[in-house]
Design an enzyme around this catalytic site. Structure first.
Site, short mmCIF file in Angstrom:
data_model
loop_
_atom_site.label_atom_id
_atom_site.label_comp_id
_atom_site.label_asym_id
_atom_site.label_seq_id
_atom_site.Cartn_x
_atom_site.Cartn_y
_atom_site.Cartn_z
N TYR A 1 -28.69 11.26 -53.96
CA TYR A 1 -27.66 11.38 -52.92
C TYR A 1 -27.95 12.51 -51.93
O TYR A 1 -27.37 12.58 -50.86
CB TYR A 1 -26.28 11.58 -53.54
CG TYR A 1 -25.74 10.36 -54.28
CD1 TYR A 1 -26.44 9.15 -54.30
CD2 TYR A 1 -24.54 10.42 -54.97
CE1 TYR A 1 -25.95 8.06 -54.99
CE2 TYR A 1 -24.04 9.32 -55.66
CZ TYR A 1 -24.77 8.14 -55.67
OH TYR A 1 -24.27 7.06 -56.34
N LYS B 1 -33.92 6.66 -66.67
CA LYS B 1 -34.70 5.43 -66.49
C LYS B 1 -36.17 5.87 -66.57
O LYS B 1 -36.97 5.64 -65.65
CB LYS B 1 -34.33 4.78 -65.14
CG LYS B 1 -34.87 3.39 -64.93
CD LYS B 1 -34.19 2.32 -65.76
CE LYS B 1 -34.82 0.97 -65.50
NZ LYS B 1 -34.36 -0.07 -66.45
N ASP C 1 -29.75 1.06 -68.05
CA ASP C 1 -29.30 -0.34 -68.14
C ASP C 1 -28.69 -0.61 -69.52
O ASP C 1 -27.64 -1.24 -69.65
CB ASP C 1 -30.45 -1.32 -67.82
CG ASP C 1 -31.77 -0.93 -68.45
OD1 ASP C 1 -31.92 0.22 -68.90
OD2 ASP C 1 -32.69 -1.78 -68.49
N ASP D 1 -22.38 8.42 -61.33
CA ASP D 1 -21.39 7.85 -60.42
C ASP D 1 -20.98 6.48 -60.94
O ASP D 1 -19.79 6.15 -61.08
CB ASP D 1 -22.05 7.74 -59.03
CG ASP D 1 -21.07 7.36 -57.94
OD1 ASP D 1 -19.87 7.26 -58.23
OD2 ASP D 1 -21.51 7.17 -56.79
N ASP E 1 -17.45 5.47 -63.48
CA ASP E 1 -16.43 4.51 -63.03
C ASP E 1 -16.27 3.38 -64.03
O ASP E 1 -15.16 2.92 -64.30
CB ASP E 1 -16.82 3.93 -61.66
CG ASP E 1 -16.14 4.68 -60.53
OD1 ASP E 1 -15.79 5.86 -60.74
OD2 ASP E 1 -15.95 4.11 -59.44
#
Ligand code: NAD
Length: 356
Positions: free
Chosen positions: A140, A191, A223, A247, A251
């Site tokens: 980000y 990852k 994943d 992020d 959620d």
């Protein structure tokens, strides 16, 4: 020494829910909590009064405080403003200026609300996970970034995922410290099979794991972590991960509980200063109606007491009071189910105060 709390209600329901959290703090003050509260403007309300969503006065107040209690920012009224002065800039500015690199997002499902989840009650009832998300680095913020036009005239968008060792170790350290106060397990999510940056992430977290051998450390690819969160979320205690993975996963974890109005959050810097806020927004659709759920904000106060004010016993008092009002069957509209007693924002706040 008296600790300072900057109280920034912000916009929409922010005003209503923070008022209830302030009632709770006042009860604790009367019981010996040595804090001083100072209110400031942020978001659209601040823009309307000062022309800036984060006035210098508010920034100074936040920097000089031990903790910030924030309601929410944003609303229809300010959507057409230039992006540089939108309410959200106030929030992002506070995060950046205070260097709040560690975002703590608990996903807790009170057994009394198990029916609010879209998942089967036995999968989620009693869920208590803490997601520790890196908040000031990663893709980000990485440079270079942008959209460029290639020689063949086609446009290409690009961002950069970048973490240095110290950014990784400081967030991992937060996760280990928190796990020590909970069930002593950390799952680091990356990852590493595809992204070199998170290969380094895994290496640094593993090294730190050796210095924190009292904590059980595991690693999981993102994943699989997404899948496991929905399949068997109660296997997790503390999860630590990058900005973008955090992020998304936080959620997802929040929604396992089905009740956005119940979840608090904390964002901490290296000095232990923190900003505490509900995970939800300013809910302009219900603002001003005295129907919003104030419990996420009240539980944010509990996090503040635990992580910035070193008052774990008071934090527990608040959590127990919330548990009690749920046991009494009191519900705001967002968590209402048949047979329960529907209450307003202020009635819920009063009930928590009484339970305290
Ligand atoms: P939102 O979280 O404000 O609302 C989503 C839905 O949940 C709405 O239906 C709302 O009524 C409901 N809801 C939220 N909090 C609730 C509560 N405490 N009690 C009962 N119901 C509640 O998200 P949104 O609608 O996408 O965004 C509205 C505004 O909030 C936008 O301007 C957005 O930018 C802003 N926002 C701010 C923050 C923040 O300040 N941290 C976070 C997210 C969104």
């Amino acid at each position: 020494m008296t600790k300072k709390i900057a109280v920034l209600p912000g916009d929409g329901i922010g005003q209503e829910i923070v008022a209830e959290a302030v009632k709770v703090i006042k009860v604790l003050q009367a019981d010996g909590l040595d804090v001083e509260m100072n209110e400031g403007l942020v978001g659209g309300t601040a823009y309307d009064e000062t022309g800036s969503p984060l006035p210098q006065e508010t920034l100074t107040l936040a920097k000089e405080s031990d903790a910030v209690l924030l309601g929410a920012v944003g609303g229809y009224k300010w959507e057409s403003l230039d992006i540089s002065v939108r309410p959200e800039k106030g929030l992002l500015g506070l995060r950046a200026e205070l260097d709040l690199f560690a975002n703590l997002r608990p996903a807790i499902l009170y057994p009394q609300l198990a029916d609010a989840s879209t998942l089967k009650a036995d999968v989620v009832s009693g869920l208590d996970i803490m997601i520790v998300r890196e908040l000031t680095g990663g893709i980000y913020f990485g440079q270079p970034r942008g959209v460029r036009t290639l020689d063949n005239g086609e446009r290409e968008g690009y961002n950069t995922l970048v973490y240095n060792e110290s950014e990784i170790s400081r967030i991992a350290k937060v996760a280990f410290d928190i796990a020590r106060k909970r069930n002593s397990r950390v799952c680091s999510v990356d990852k590493a099979n595809v992204l070199e940056c998170t290969e380094l992430w895994r290496e640094v977290v593993s090294d730190l794991g050796k210095e924190n051998s009292d904590i059980e450390l595991s690693h999981m690819y993102v994943d699989n972590a997404a899948m496991q969160l929905v399949r068997a979320p109660k296997q997790f205690d503390v999860m630590v991960t990058t900005n973008m993975f955090g992020d998304i996963l936080s959620d997802c974890a929040a929604m396992l509980t089905g009740s956005i109005g119940m979840l608090p959050s904390a964002s901490l810097n290296a000095k232990g200063q923190g900003m505490y806020e509900p995970i939800h927004g300013s809910a302009p659709d219900i603002a001003g109606q005295n129907v919003a759920n104030p419990l996420a904000t009240i539980l944010s106060v509990a996090m503040m007491l635990r992580y910035s004010l070193d008052e774990a016993a008071m934090a527990e008092r608040i959590e127990k009071a919330v548990d009690k009002v749920l046991d009494q069957g009191l519900r705001t509209a967002d968590i209402y189910s048949e047979g329960m007693k529907e209450v307003s924002t202020s009635e819920m706040g009063d009930a928590v105060v009484a339970a305290l």
